[in-house]
Design an enzyme around this catalytic site. Structure first.
Site: not given
Length: 413
Positions: A208, A245, A247, A344
């Site tokens: 991120h 991931d 996200h 996740d």
């Protein structure tokens, strides 16, 4: 990126390879290297936070339990655990290899970070951590202390966060060198590494982190740093980054776009592809539609619906879009694939709503290996830990450690 900054990379490979070859890492074998930092706990929040040091301990315990070696040497069967920290009190009890990053390696990692991030951003983080540490020392306090949230939300900093981030960068760079066989030859990649896989088990996550902003628990973008390092070794190699991931790694896309719009004569971003499978809607609330973008058409966003399972939605998108984008015979055959291995998307993980189970990650890894076997040459593989926050034992579908172990089992077969 200026030509001056890019030119500094040209000096990196020879000097850096010398530093790396001098470390006490096991020599060529069929084993893969897993690099971790036993001092990562210096970066931690003062209250409960899902992104915590226990994540690494949890993973290491799972690896040691499931890949236990019966011989008396360091490591576990099929893998070498390598601690890159300068101080390691656990090495005698766990029999891991201790191979601290050298001063030259740390300087190289810092140089790479200032090439992918805005230099003022890297300097700001370093100065903030150093000034806070010195202030505590001057006040007669312990040097380790909590600073606050760098993004005003959930990305925390301690006085040691900058150094932990640089060491994590060094671990990802070590994983690249291990996969490319650089520590074996002491110089450029020859493509003949017998086991072209390296693993970086680090925290905090990184995908991120944008060109000039920390967010989503991330302060530095390790996957992009790994790609930039590989291109500093050989500017002609092709690199694919596969991000599973849950996200969207908007930081990777941001850096690719920022650097491709720079005025540098040599644009390294044309040698990098990035594909992300991620839940929508979910943080960071970008990448909402499936499309290919970027001036080189080198970024693919693949949104996943909440409650998707492996057999209901996820596998089809993974095999139909993600894999062909990162490896396409006679079109795009990468020399290096970096996997942003976040775990996740597990059904048990509380930070998202995709319903994968641990064994699905083993299947994803096997499908990736099958895909790259069609290439005219075998690419090197690097797996680096991103998200994954479920640490409780015996949860339905498995936890972070279970999913990581399934990935490693697929790599080991």
């Amino acid at each position: 990126m200026s030509m001056t900054r890019l030119a500094s990379w040209a000096l990196a490979p020879a000097a850096y390879a010398y530093a790396f070859s001098a470390t006490s890492i096991p020599q060529p074998s069929s084993s893969m290297h897993i690099f971790y930092d036993s001092t990562n706990g210096l970066h931690r929040d003062i209250k409960y936070h899902p992104e915590c040091p226990d994540r690494i301990d949890h993973c290491l315990d799972g690896i040691r339990r499931c890949f236990h070696s019966d011989d008396s040497g360091p490591g576990v069967s099929g893998f070498h655990l390598v601690d890159i920290a300068a101080v390691n009190s656990e090495v005698s009890s766990h029999q891991d290899y201790s191979s601290p990053l050298s001063k030259l390696e740390l300087e190289h990692a810092t140089t790479i970070l200032t090439n992918i991030h805005a230099p003022h951003y890297v300097d700001l983080l370093r100065n903030k951590c150093e000034a806070s540490r010195q202030r505590r020392i001057d006040e007669g306090k312990e040097s380790l202390g909590w600073i606050g949230y760098s993004d005003g939300s959930d990305t925390y900093l301690t006085t040691e966060s900058y150094d932990v981030g640089v060491r994590a960068t060094g671990a990802w760079i070590r994983a690249v060198d291990s996969a490319l066989g650089l520590q074996e030859a002491g110089h450029g990649w020859d493509g003949n590494c017998t086991k072209p896989v390296g693993i970086a088990l680090t925290r905090p996550p990184g995908h991120h982190a944008t060109h000039s902003l920390s967010n989503g628990f991330c302060i530095f973008n390790f996957a992009m740093a790994a790609a930039a390092h590989a291109l500093s070794v050989d500017p002609n190699i092709k690199i694919s980054i596969l991000d599973w991931d849950v996200h969207f790694g908007q930081g990777l896309m941001d850096i690719l776009c920022k650097c491709s719009n720079d005025s540098a004569e040599y644009d390294w971003t044309s040698n990098v592809r990035y594909a992300s499978l991620h839940q929508v809607p979910a943080f960071p609330y970008e990448g909402q539609s499936r499309k290919v973008q970027g001036i080189y058409r080198n970024v693919m966003t693949i949104p996943i619906q909440p409650e998707s399972t492996w057999h209901c939605g996820y596998k089809e998108l993974f095999t139909t879009y993600a894999l062909p984008f990162v490896s396409a015979t006679n079109d795009w055959e990468p020399d290096l694939i970096i996997v942003c291995a976040g775990y996740d998307a597990l059904d048990s993980d509380e930070l998202a709503s995709v319903n994968l189970v641990a064994k699905d990650y083993g299947e994803m890894t096997r499908l990736l290996l099958e895909r790259i076997s069609r290439q005219t040459h075998r690419p090197a593989l690097v797996f680096g830990l991103e998200g994954g926050y479920q640490l409780r034992a015996e949860v339905g579908g498995g936890n972070l450690s279970d999913a990581l172990v399934e990935t490693m089992r697929a790599l080991h077969t």
